[in-house]
Scaffold this motif. Structure first.
Motif, mmCIF file in Angstrom:
data_model
loop_
_atom_site.group_PDB
_atom_site.id
_atom_site.type_symbol
_atom_site.label_atom_id
_atom_site.label_comp_id
_atom_site.label_asym_id
_atom_site.label_seq_id
_atom_site.Cartn_x
_atom_site.Cartn_y
_atom_site.Cartn_z
ATOM 1 N N LYS A 144 30.826 31.047 49.884
ATOM 2 C CA LYS A 144 30.977 30.156 51.168
ATOM 3 C C LYS A 144 29.842 30.158 51.979
ATOM 4 C CE LYS A 144 34.456 32.867 53.606
ATOM 5 N NZ LYS A 144 33.497 33.104 54.648
ATOM 6 N N ASP A 145 29.244 31.220 52.031
ATOM 7 C CA ASP A 145 28.411 31.290 53.155
ATOM 8 C C ASP A 145 26.793 30.923 52.562
ATOM 9 O OD1 ASP A 145 30.212 32.094 55.000
ATOM 10 O OD2 ASP A 145 29.850 34.348 54.803
ATOM 11 N N VAL A 149 43.652 31.351 37.422
ATOM 12 C CA VAL A 149 44.358 30.553 38.433
ATOM 13 C C VAL A 149 45.108 31.196 39.375
ATOM 14 C CG1 VAL A 149 44.803 28.896 36.524
ATOM 15 C CG2 VAL A 149 46.494 30.464 36.882
ATOM 16 N N LYS A 150 45.385 32.435 39.313
ATOM 17 C CA LYS A 150 46.086 33.559 40.288
ATOM 18 C C LYS A 150 45.608 33.552 41.426
ATOM 19 C CE LYS A 150 48.261 36.533 36.793
ATOM 20 N NZ LYS A 150 48.483 37.460 36.366
ATOM 21 N N LEU A 151 43.911 33.138 41.518
ATOM 22 C CA LEU A 151 43.090 33.085 42.642
ATOM 23 C C LEU A 151 43.380 32.057 43.608
ATOM 24 C CD1 LEU A 151 39.730 33.851 41.177
ATOM 25 C CD2 LEU A 151 41.151 35.572 42.071
ATOM 26 N N THR A 152 44.231 31.041 43.050
ATOM 27 C CA THR A 152 44.491 29.810 43.748
ATOM 28 C C THR A 152 45.920 29.729 44.365
ATOM 29 O OG1 THR A 152 45.295 28.635 41.899
ATOM 30 C CG2 THR A 152 42.919 28.502 42.135
ATOM 31 N N VAL A 153 46.603 30.795 44.231
ATOM 32 C CA VAL A 153 47.948 30.648 44.684
ATOM 33 C C VAL A 153 48.125 31.256 46.181
ATOM 34 C CG1 VAL A 153 48.843 30.426 42.090
ATOM 35 C CG2 VAL A 153 48.625 32.677 43.268
ATOM 36 N N LYS A 154 49.286 30.788 46.692
ATOM 37 C CA LYS A 154 49.816 31.378 47.853
ATOM 38 C C LYS A 154 49.819 32.797 48.004
ATOM 39 C CE LYS A 154 52.203 27.352 48.825
ATOM 40 N NZ LYS A 154 53.380 26.532 48.529
ATOM 41 N N LEU A 169 42.543 32.909 48.533
ATOM 42 C CA LEU A 169 43.036 31.544 48.799
ATOM 43 C C LEU A 169 42.375 30.952 50.136
ATOM 44 C CD1 LEU A 169 44.730 28.971 48.207
ATOM 45 C CD2 LEU A 169 46.606 30.184 49.720
ATOM 46 N N PRO A 170 42.506 31.749 51.349
ATOM 47 C CA PRO A 170 41.712 31.255 52.350
ATOM 48 C C PRO A 170 40.186 30.891 52.444
ATOM 49 C CG PRO A 170 42.666 33.602 52.965
ATOM 50 C CD PRO A 170 42.924 33.050 51.578
ATOM 51 N N TYR A 171 39.496 31.572 51.462
ATOM 52 C CA TYR A 171 38.072 31.475 51.058
ATOM 53 C C TYR A 171 37.809 30.108 50.135
ATOM 54 C CZ TYR A 171 38.266 35.805 53.300
ATOM 55 O OH TYR A 171 38.394 36.884 54.017
ATOM 56 N N GLY A 227 47.786 26.879 46.076
ATOM 57 C CA GLY A 227 47.553 26.508 47.425
ATOM 58 C C GLY A 227 46.306 25.901 47.699
ATOM 59 N N VAL A 228 45.694 25.674 46.632
ATOM 60 C CA VAL A 228 44.156 25.015 46.901
ATOM 61 C C VAL A 228 43.845 24.207 45.157
ATOM 62 C CG1 VAL A 228 42.719 26.833 45.862
ATOM 63 C CG2 VAL A 228 41.968 25.308 47.636
ATOM 64 N N GLY A 229 43.056 23.424 45.571
ATOM 65 C CA GLY A 229 42.623 22.521 44.234
ATOM 66 C C GLY A 229 43.673 21.575 44.031
#
Lengths: 88, 203
Positions: B124-125, B140-145, B150-152, B180-182
């Motif tokens: 992200k940087d 997919v577990k990286l995208t869940v609440k 998730l914040p990144y 939580g994303v995508g």
């Protein structure tokens, strides 16, 4: 601007152990890759709120986690991501 | 009488090859090359100019470009090869990241989990970024609440990076409600995105 303390270690094991120990003690901690400004080698370091650095340092000492350095990391929250590191 | 070539719908470098062929057959008359994309238009113009042919005008009609040349010099024998006109990656294509597990590599799960998080926080940087990130299986577990990543990932999404999360996988892990994303996606979209990308990096 947000100010963090970035704690570096002599090896990855200490960095991962530090995260566990600090979390167990209720500290807000994040492992991040060691910024390029500090080292060109791959490694993890711990990022804690600046005000919690002394407490974090104390907890780590109590748990035999050897700290290498603590840096002050000033991070602008704009898109430019202007960072400033100072060794403390 | 102009010699006309319709190179619409042809993939690069075909329009340049057709133009070269036409130059040989045009026997001195002028050419009109019809092309339907900017990359081919630029390539054809460059090829013509390098071959000593003057481009008189380029007309735009709808989505098509009409490249008009002056009369060619009869037999055009240039050393320019169509290979010298590389096919540009179609605009809009970018790289895709294929994240098919929730950690990087094998050996230590603890290390792998931390490496994955560090990877995501690092990209992200960076100034180079993927166009799309596809998540499958335990990725997919990286995208869940509740996921530390998730914040990144949300930050990356705000920057315009597309995130395709495999619906089958979310359902398998019973995480569909937790995304939580995508956007929840399917095999068609994910495979098509990967095939259209200029390169796919699998983690």
């Amino acid at each position: 601007m947000t100010v963090y303390a970035v704690i570096t270690f002599h090896n990855t094991h200490f960095a991962l152990k530090a995260k566990k120990v600090l979390e167990k003690n209720g500290k807000t901690v994040e492992t991040i890759p060691v910024p390029r400004e500090f080292s060109s080698e791959c490694g993890f370091c711990c990022k804690v709120p600046w005000d919690e650095r002394d407490m974090a340092d104390k907890i780590l000492r109590e748990h035999d986690v050897q700290v290498e350095h603590i840096y002050r990391w000033e991070r602008d929250d704009d898109k430019e991501r202007k960072n400033k590191f100072t060794f403390v | 009488m102009a010699y006309q070539i319709d190179a619409r719908g042809l993939p690069c470098p075909q329009p340049v090859l057709k133009t070269k062929e036409a130059l040989e057959q045009a026997k001195g008359s002028s050419l009109v090359v019809i092309i339907d994309n900017e990359a081919s238009r630029d390539n054809v113009i460059r090829f013509l100019e390098n071959s000593g042919v003057t481009v008189e005008k380029v007309e735009t009609r709808g989505n098509d470009f009409f490249v008009h040349t002056k009369e060619t010099a009869g037999s055009v024998s240039s050393g320019i090869k169509p290979e010298d006109h590389p096919c540009a990656v179609p605009s809009g294509a970018g790289s895709a990241l294929f994240i098919n597990k929730d950690r990087i590599g094998h050996g230590s799960d603890e290390l792998g989990t931390n490496l994955m998080k560090a990877f995501i926080t690092t990209i992200k940087d960076l100034s180079v970024q993927p166009k799309t990130i596809c998540f499958m299986n335990s990725g997919v577990k990286l995208t869940v609440k509740e996921a530390a990543t998730l914040p990144y990932l949300k930050e990356l999404e705000e920057k315009g990076i597309e995130m395709l999360v495999c619906g089958t996988c979310l359902s398998y892990f019973n995480l569909k409600e937790q995304i939580g994303v995508g956007k929840i996606s399917n095999m068609y979209d994910i495979s098509e995105t990967m095939l259209k990308s200029s390169k796919v990096i699998t983690l």
